[in-house]
Design a protein around this motif. Sequence first.
Motif, mmCIF file in Angstrom:
data_model
loop_
_atom_site.group_PDB
_atom_site.id
_atom_site.type_symbol
_atom_site.label_atom_id
_atom_site.label_comp_id
_atom_site.label_asym_id
_atom_site.label_seq_id
_atom_site.Cartn_x
_atom_site.Cartn_y
_atom_site.Cartn_z
ATOM 1 N N PHE A 122 10.585 9.459 -49.561
ATOM 2 C CA PHE A 122 10.180 10.649 -48.367
ATOM 3 C C PHE A 122 11.638 11.558 -48.011
ATOM 4 O O PHE A 122 12.512 10.963 -48.444
ATOM 5 C CB PHE A 122 9.700 9.786 -47.598
ATOM 6 N N TYR A 123 11.078 11.995 -47.065
ATOM 7 C CA TYR A 123 12.414 12.536 -45.904
ATOM 8 C C TYR A 123 12.597 11.996 -44.881
ATOM 9 O O TYR A 123 11.977 10.823 -44.261
ATOM 10 C CB TYR A 123 11.579 14.011 -45.591
ATOM 11 N N VAL A 300 8.853 5.226 -34.992
ATOM 12 C CA VAL A 300 8.918 6.862 -35.441
ATOM 13 C C VAL A 300 10.419 7.393 -35.242
ATOM 14 O O VAL A 300 10.290 7.994 -36.311
ATOM 15 C CB VAL A 300 7.517 7.574 -35.151
ATOM 16 N N CYS A 301 11.391 6.465 -34.452
ATOM 17 C CA CYS A 301 12.394 6.918 -34.475
ATOM 18 C C CYS A 301 13.445 5.556 -34.189
ATOM 19 O O CYS A 301 12.724 4.775 -33.287
ATOM 20 C CB CYS A 301 12.807 7.960 -33.724
ATOM 21 N N SER A 302 14.359 5.182 -35.019
ATOM 22 C CA SER A 302 15.497 4.032 -34.610
ATOM 23 C C SER A 302 16.592 4.452 -35.701
ATOM 24 O O SER A 302 16.942 5.865 -35.822
ATOM 25 C CB SER A 302 14.829 2.908 -35.349
ATOM 26 N N ILE A 325 14.077 9.482 -38.868
ATOM 27 C CA ILE A 325 12.507 9.602 -38.374
ATOM 28 C C ILE A 325 12.561 9.686 -39.995
ATOM 29 O O ILE A 325 13.181 10.063 -40.481
ATOM 30 C CB ILE A 325 12.316 10.827 -37.771
ATOM 31 N N GLY A 326 11.859 8.697 -39.982
ATOM 32 C CA GLY A 326 11.018 8.657 -41.108
ATOM 33 C C GLY A 326 10.027 9.608 -41.567
ATOM 34 O O GLY A 326 8.922 9.640 -41.339
ATOM 35 N N PHE A 331 4.869 12.387 -40.398
ATOM 36 C CA PHE A 331 3.827 13.187 -41.213
ATOM 37 C C PHE A 331 2.835 12.698 -41.499
ATOM 38 O O PHE A 331 1.563 13.113 -40.736
ATOM 39 C CB PHE A 331 4.359 14.067 -42.020
ATOM 40 N N TYR A 332 2.659 11.436 -42.279
ATOM 41 C CA TYR A 332 1.282 11.269 -43.427
ATOM 42 C C TYR A 332 0.481 10.767 -42.000
ATOM 43 O O TYR A 332 -0.698 10.701 -42.483
ATOM 44 C CB TYR A 332 1.849 10.037 -44.454
#
Length: 451
Positions: A122-123, A300-302, A325-326, A331-332
Amino acid sequence: MTKVSPRTLSGFMELLPEQQMKMERMMEILRQSYSVYGFTPLDTPIIESAEVLLAKGGGETEKQIYRFMKGDSDLALRFDLTVPLAKYVAGHYSELSFPFRRYQIGKVYRGERAQRGRFREFYQADIDIIGDGRLDIINEAEIPAIIYSTFTKLGMHKFRIKVNNRKLLNGFYAMNGMSERAGDIMRTVDKLDKVGAEKVRQLLIDEVKMLPCKAENVLDFMAICGTNDEVISALERYRGMDETFDLGLDELRTVTRYLADFGVPEDNFAVDLTIARGLDYYTGTVYETEMTEHPEIGSVCSGGRYDNLAGYYTDRQLPGVGISIGLTRLFYVLNEQGLLSGEQVTSPCDALVIPMTEDMSYAISAATALRSSGVRTQLYCEKKKFKAKMSYADKLKVPFVVLAGEDEIKEGVLSVKNMLTGEQVKLSPADAARHIASAVALKNSGAVIKE
């Protein structure tokens, strides 16, 4: 010859072209947002020496890492972007200027069980600010501004950046004689949103072996809420009981004080004492960001503050603060929830030039002129009927088809058809380029995420 069935491994994402374009657009916005704040792009190798990657590893990390031998070399795929950053900063210390600000968007790999919304490849999209010996608290105050700017540019407005300080938590547990069980307590408190206060209270008593009065103290502390000023005022009653707590409270006050100056509305920011992040990693301010109307998505951001980024690679003290950000997971989930906008151009080109004569010279020149003006242009060369050519344009969702026939050659123009409205005009190549570029720019000016 036996045919191999084409398949993608579980936990790996492959996108069709239209979806890939949306992903690329999100990455483009992230790069632009990070660059505005003075972060430099960085790319580190996907494969590293296992010894380097596992220096900060062990435990679950070592179980999840993809590790393999190549000859005599013990190698591994990176499992995050932070450890490679630590190695990079330690290795290039004398060549870097501090504070060093970098962003990186890249793939990472974790051999965990694949499930809905969780991937093995994953990005991640990270930013970090690294200091040399010291790093001022103002850097921690700036991070919420970067989060706010990034997500608003993506099209998200209904989100909240939740902030806490690890020194506050450590100080609170110390003043209550709970330091040795801090990890177990925080892992239990982390379930508050899922199971509720009463269940967490019972878990603290039954599993963490806390006295009922101590469990109540923890829940009372975590329940402090209100506006940011109200929360900080409520925390003042603990001042003077523990030096670490007092330092954390001062840092939290500083972070919240500069919010307005950094352009962050208070509606998008909240002090939340339940936020802890990794207990062994973060040492100061910690952040989590949630979509307020979709809390089921989770953070969504940590990220947060850490005091010794590269301690496994150098004796120099290199404190930092960063967020991640994962991107693949985000996105998924957004795509699954129907929250990705369909407004942007997702075709591989802005214009498809279709020759209408046997001699291709004019069409080739037209395509070359459009490309020279910055219009993404594809030349259709296949010997097919006109209906098939237009069908191809429809399937690609090309915004404009450019026709180059005998009439156009005689007049020195191009017929430009807007595939969305059906409008068709004749324009010179230069005017056609401006017409297409303007319309595409307008279409792409909208947000990637819809609410």
